[in-house]
Write an enzyme that holds these catalytic residues in place. Structure first.
Site, PDB file in Angstrom:
ATOM      1  CB  SER A 150      -0.854   0.019   1.274  1.00  0.00           C
ATOM      2  OG  SER A 150      -1.369   1.323   1.529  1.00  0.00           O
ATOM      3  CE1 TYR A 163      -4.538  -2.030   4.876  1.00  0.00           C
ATOM      4  CE2 TYR A 163      -3.343   0.017   4.468  1.00  0.00           C
ATOM      5  CZ  TYR A 163      -4.009  -1.107   3.991  1.00  0.00           C
ATOM      6  OH  TYR A 163      -4.105  -1.319   2.641  1.00  0.00           O
TER       7      TYR A 163
HETATM    8  C1  BGC Z   1      -6.183   1.600   1.995  1.00  0.00           C
HETATM    9  C2  BGC Z   1      -7.354   2.424   1.497  1.00  0.00           C
HETATM   10  C3  BGC Z   1      -6.920   3.846   1.235  1.00  0.00           C
HETATM   11  C4  BGC Z   1      -5.652   3.902   0.390  1.00  0.00           C
HETATM   12  C5  BGC Z   1      -5.105   5.313   0.257  1.00  0.00           C
HETATM   13  C6  BGC Z   1      -5.071   1.731   0.987  1.00  0.00           C
HETATM   14  O1  BGC Z   1      -3.997   0.903   1.319  1.00  0.00           O
HETATM   15  O2  BGC Z   1      -6.575   0.243   2.175  1.00  0.00           O
HETATM   16  O3  BGC Z   1      -8.386   2.408   2.455  1.00  0.00           O
HETATM   17  O4  BGC Z   1      -7.951   4.530   0.537  1.00  0.00           O
HETATM   18  O5  BGC Z   1      -4.663   3.075   0.948  1.00  0.00           O
HETATM   19  O6  BGC Z   1      -5.043   5.991   1.473  1.00  0.00           O
END
Ligand code: BGC
Length: 265
Positions: A150, A163
């Site tokens: 991410s 996360y």
């Molecule tokens: C998250 C999303 C978010 C995106 C940008 C992703 O890794 O799971 O919820 O919109 O990152 O912030």
């Protein structure tokens, strides 16, 4: 077709980015294992879609954070398709809370699925890759691992520390195993998506106001689609990217470019 005769496991592919990757891999000729944990019906729909386009696919239930489940998923794959060539370690969840209020359970749940899940899947994949390559000499990668990360492997994210910590972990996990598996002709890379329109961020794209604010974070001024990520996954899984390993590809419309600074600072 770029993935003909190859077998791919895509974890968490009953919806979202995983689903688009499973479908795209099927279109490129791969045999696809559509992994799911709870959404059996949705996984079967993905299998149906791949088959309708002339591809081969099965749905396999496994919780990626549970060792026995992961081992069993690989055994089923090999029993059905004879081998496994590609892993997309895609399963991921958010379980958001402010730092002060975050419970140990919320922390462990996200680390377990997003980080330990990648460890268990990639380790099992590498074991199979090495065993099945014995005696083979090839002039390209024998197999490939793609880790779904991410933009939050780099962008700190208040309110989502479990996360962000899991994705930061994926970054170094991916690079370290790429270093270790390179000599074995296994390529390992990551994709770091920005805001992609999937169930995980529905609260953002279902609100006009939130979408307006989101656009300030994306120089390219549109939300991403799962297919934007799937196309990059096809490239990373194919021999077209044969000299690429240990890389993170940001698929984010420029979210990593500090757009807040374009008219400030
Ligand atoms: C998250 C999303 C978010 C995106 C940008 C992703 O890794 O799971 O919820 O919109 O990152 O912030």
């Amino acid at each position: 077709m770029k993935l003909i005769n190859q077998t791919a496991i895509v974890t968490g592919s009953s919806s979202g980015i995983g689903r688009a990757i499973a479908v795209a891999f099927g279109q490129e000729g791969a045999n696809v294992v559509v992994n799911y944990n709870s959404s059996r019906e949705k996984a079967l729909e993905v299998v149906k879609q791949i088959k309708a386009a002339g591809g081969k696919a099965i749905a396999v239930k496994a919780h990626v954070g549970k060792e026995a489940d992961v081992i069993q998923m690989f055994e089923k794959t090999v029993a059905t398709f004879g081998r496994v060539d590609i892993l997309v370690a895609n399963s991921g969840v958010q379980n958001d809370s402010s730092f002060l209020k975050m419970t140990l359970e919320q922390w462990e749940n996200v680390i377990n699925i997003n980080l330990t899940g990648q460890f268990l899947s990639a380790r099992e994949a590498a074991k199979h890759f090495v065993a099945q390559a014995e005696g083979e000499t090839v002039d390209r990668a024998i197999s490939k691992i793609i880790c779904m990360s991410s933009v939050h492997d780099m962008i700190p994210w208040a309110g989502h520390i479990n996360y962000a910590a899991s994705k930061g972990g994926v970054l170094m996990f991916m690079k370290s195993i790429a270093q270790e598996l390179g000599p074995l002709k296994i390529r390992v890379n990551a994709i770091s998506p920005g805001a992609i329109q999937t169930p995980i961020n529905k609260s953002v794209w279902s609100s006009e106001q939130n979408m307006k604010e989101l656009m300030n974070l994306i120089p390219y001024r549109r939300i991403g689609q799962p297919e934007d990520v799937a196309k990059v996954a096809v490239w990373l899984a194919s021999d077209d990217s044969d000299y690429v390993t240990g890389e993170t590809l940001y698929v984010d419309g420029g979210m990593m470019l500090y757009p807040e600074f374009s008219d400030k600072g």
